[in-house]
Design a protein around this motif. Sequence first.
Motif, PDB file in Angstrom:
ATOM      1  N   ASP A   1      -3.599  65.975  50.715  1.00  0.00           N
ATOM      2  CA  ASP A   1      -4.889  66.662  50.755  1.00  0.00           C
ATOM      3  C   ASP A   1      -5.772  66.059  51.841  1.00  0.00           C
ATOM      4  N   THR A   2      -6.475  66.924  52.556  1.00  0.00           N
ATOM      5  CA  THR A   2      -7.548  66.450  53.423  1.00  0.00           C
ATOM      6  C   THR A   2      -8.717  66.035  52.521  1.00  0.00           C
ATOM      7  N   PRO A   3      -9.715  65.341  53.049  1.00  0.00           N
ATOM      8  CA  PRO A   3     -10.877  64.997  52.204  1.00  0.00           C
ATOM      9  C   PRO A   3     -11.521  66.229  51.577  1.00  0.00           C
ATOM     10  N   GLN A   4     -11.606  67.321  52.339  1.00  0.00           N
ATOM     11  CA  GLN A   4     -12.202  68.550  51.793  1.00  0.00           C
ATOM     12  C   GLN A   4     -11.332  69.124  50.681  1.00  0.00           C
TER      13      GLN A   4
ATOM     14  N   ARG B   1      -9.978  69.966  44.916  1.00  0.00           N
ATOM     15  CA  ARG B   1      -9.074  69.715  43.801  1.00  0.00           C
ATOM     16  C   ARG B   1      -9.809  69.055  42.631  1.00  0.00           C
ATOM     17  N   SER B   2     -10.634  68.097  42.946  1.00  0.00           N
ATOM     18  CA  SER B   2     -11.387  67.392  41.913  1.00  0.00           C
ATOM     19  C   SER B   2     -12.337  68.341  41.183  1.00  0.00           C
ATOM     20  N   GLN B   3     -12.997  69.198  41.955  1.00  0.00           N
ATOM     21  CA  GLN B   3     -13.917  70.169  41.361  1.00  0.00           C
ATOM     22  C   GLN B   3     -13.168  71.153  40.466  1.00  0.00           C
ATOM     23  N   ALA B   4     -12.033  71.655  40.948  1.00  0.00           N
ATOM     24  CA  ALA B   4     -11.232  72.599  40.163  1.00  0.00           C
ATOM     25  C   ALA B   4     -10.726  71.947  38.884  1.00  0.00           C
ATOM     26  N   ARG B   5     -10.235  70.722  39.010  1.00  0.00           N
ATOM     27  CA  ARG B   5      -9.677  70.018  37.848  1.00  0.00           C
ATOM     28  C   ARG B   5     -10.746  69.817  36.779  1.00  0.00           C
TER      29      ARG B   5
ATOM     30  N   VAL C   1      -3.617  77.497  46.535  1.00  0.00           N
ATOM     31  CA  VAL C   1      -2.458  76.766  46.035  1.00  0.00           C
ATOM     32  C   VAL C   1      -2.905  75.582  45.178  1.00  0.00           C
ATOM     33  N   ILE C   2      -3.917  74.887  45.635  1.00  0.00           N
ATOM     34  CA  ILE C   2      -4.442  73.749  44.869  1.00  0.00           C
ATOM     35  C   ILE C   2      -4.909  74.220  43.493  1.00  0.00           C
ATOM     36  N   TRP C   3      -5.609  75.347  43.460  1.00  0.00           N
ATOM     37  CA  TRP C   3      -6.069  75.882  42.180  1.00  0.00           C
ATOM     38  C   TRP C   3      -4.878  76.175  41.264  1.00  0.00           C
ATOM     39  N   GLN C   4      -3.855  76.802  41.783  1.00  0.00           N
ATOM     40  CA  GLN C   4      -2.683  77.134  40.974  1.00  0.00           C
ATOM     41  C   GLN C   4      -2.007  75.879  40.435  1.00  0.00           C
ATOM     42  N   GLN C   5      -1.982  74.818  41.244  1.00  0.00           N
ATOM     43  CA  GLN C   5      -1.399  73.565  40.789  1.00  0.00           C
ATOM     44  C   GLN C   5      -2.214  72.970  39.649  1.00  0.00           C
ATOM     45  N   GLU C   6      -3.515  73.033  39.758  1.00  0.00           N
ATOM     46  CA  GLU C   6      -4.379  72.435  38.743  1.00  0.00           C
ATOM     47  C   GLU C   6      -4.487  73.284  37.479  1.00  0.00           C
TER      48      GLU C   6
END
Length: 414
Positions: A5-8, A13-17, A83-88
């Motif tokens: 993950d880039t910093p953004q 990811r943190s927000q979604a989780r 994709v990040i959302w789907q993972q989380e």
Amino acid sequence: MNFDDTPQEAAFRSQARAWIAANAPKQYEDELRASSLGRVALKNADILEVAKAWQKKKAEAGWACLHWPREYGGRGASPIERVIWQQEEGPFGKLSGMFIIGHGMCAPTMMAYASEEHKRHYLPPLASGEKVWCQLFSEPAGGSDVAGLRTRAEKRGDDWVINGQKIWTSGAHYSDYGILLTRTDPTVPKHKGLTMFFLDMKSPGVEVRPIKQASGHSDFNEVYFTDVVIPDSQRLGAVNDGWNVALTTLMNERMSIGAGVATGFPELFDFCSNLMLDDRPAIEDRNVRSKLASWAVKASGLKYTSIRAISALSKGERPGPENSIGKLVAGPMIQDVATYALDLQGAAGVLSGPEAELAGKFQAMLLRAPGTRVEGGTDEIMRNIIAERVLGLPGDIRVDKDLPFNQVPTKGRS
């Protein structure tokens, strides 16, 4: 390619989780986690209602259809953020299966060809799960030859009158709207006389008949049209240019199915880790490990092929024929995985339902697998697409390609 993950992206990811942890319907988590291809159901709740409630909650917080433009109910997020959302989202993402056709196939077609007024009116309720859409392409006489369809659309004033039949329509029995491919000119070659529309599935003259599957479920349907009236304003694309419109749907369909279909490998790996064979875990048997290794390689290849497609989307490229690879590999793989799991179970493999090993998870997979290999194009169609449009090999001989459709020989006519 760098998968870190880039910093953004890490912040996203943190927000979604955090949002998922605070809002997901956790009372259904265990059932969803235990569900598999062919059996996503809840014991004490209507899964469609649960899916709609979860989708609506996501939409209200800006987490639905992340990659869609904001004005159509999305977030304007990047493909990687999707994709990040789907993972989380994890097991709760299985609830999105109720909307995969509308979100992954109908919506891209509407965005490309519907009027701005229609896009702003129909897409937000689709994104939020308030309205469910289906895709009306396949027909009994056409098989995998989509362009061989016979459902007729005849122009009468400012309207079109539809007569015909569709089959294998997933979710038609609970859909509110659908996109419909019809024949408007039978005097030209089959690919040139098609026109696409969208319609209200509750329109007079639309009849939906669920098809009973071997698993006992009825996910697919026959749909009959008898003098169904559709306004010309609901036409998508030009008259007789429906094949080009359909290609948008089909390319997105194969990407959605190929990227989203289960392989059964994670379930099989866990099963073999816990199953005892001859007083030791099955995974310690070298033959079992050899099988698992082979499927692990395929599962990994599917994962990174999907990521390659996502990377192309992030650059603004249109989904291409290479997305047929995912479906072609995943469909037979889950059938083989389920068959192997039942072989390991021995005589118990013939049992199905709650009393079976793992509550019949692999039995459900096996019964559903043939449908996966048919929907969105059969294995043979996928191989042709890859051979001709990815590898550049010579095309199949198609003797009816340039014939007017009404001159194509059919049974009882030569």
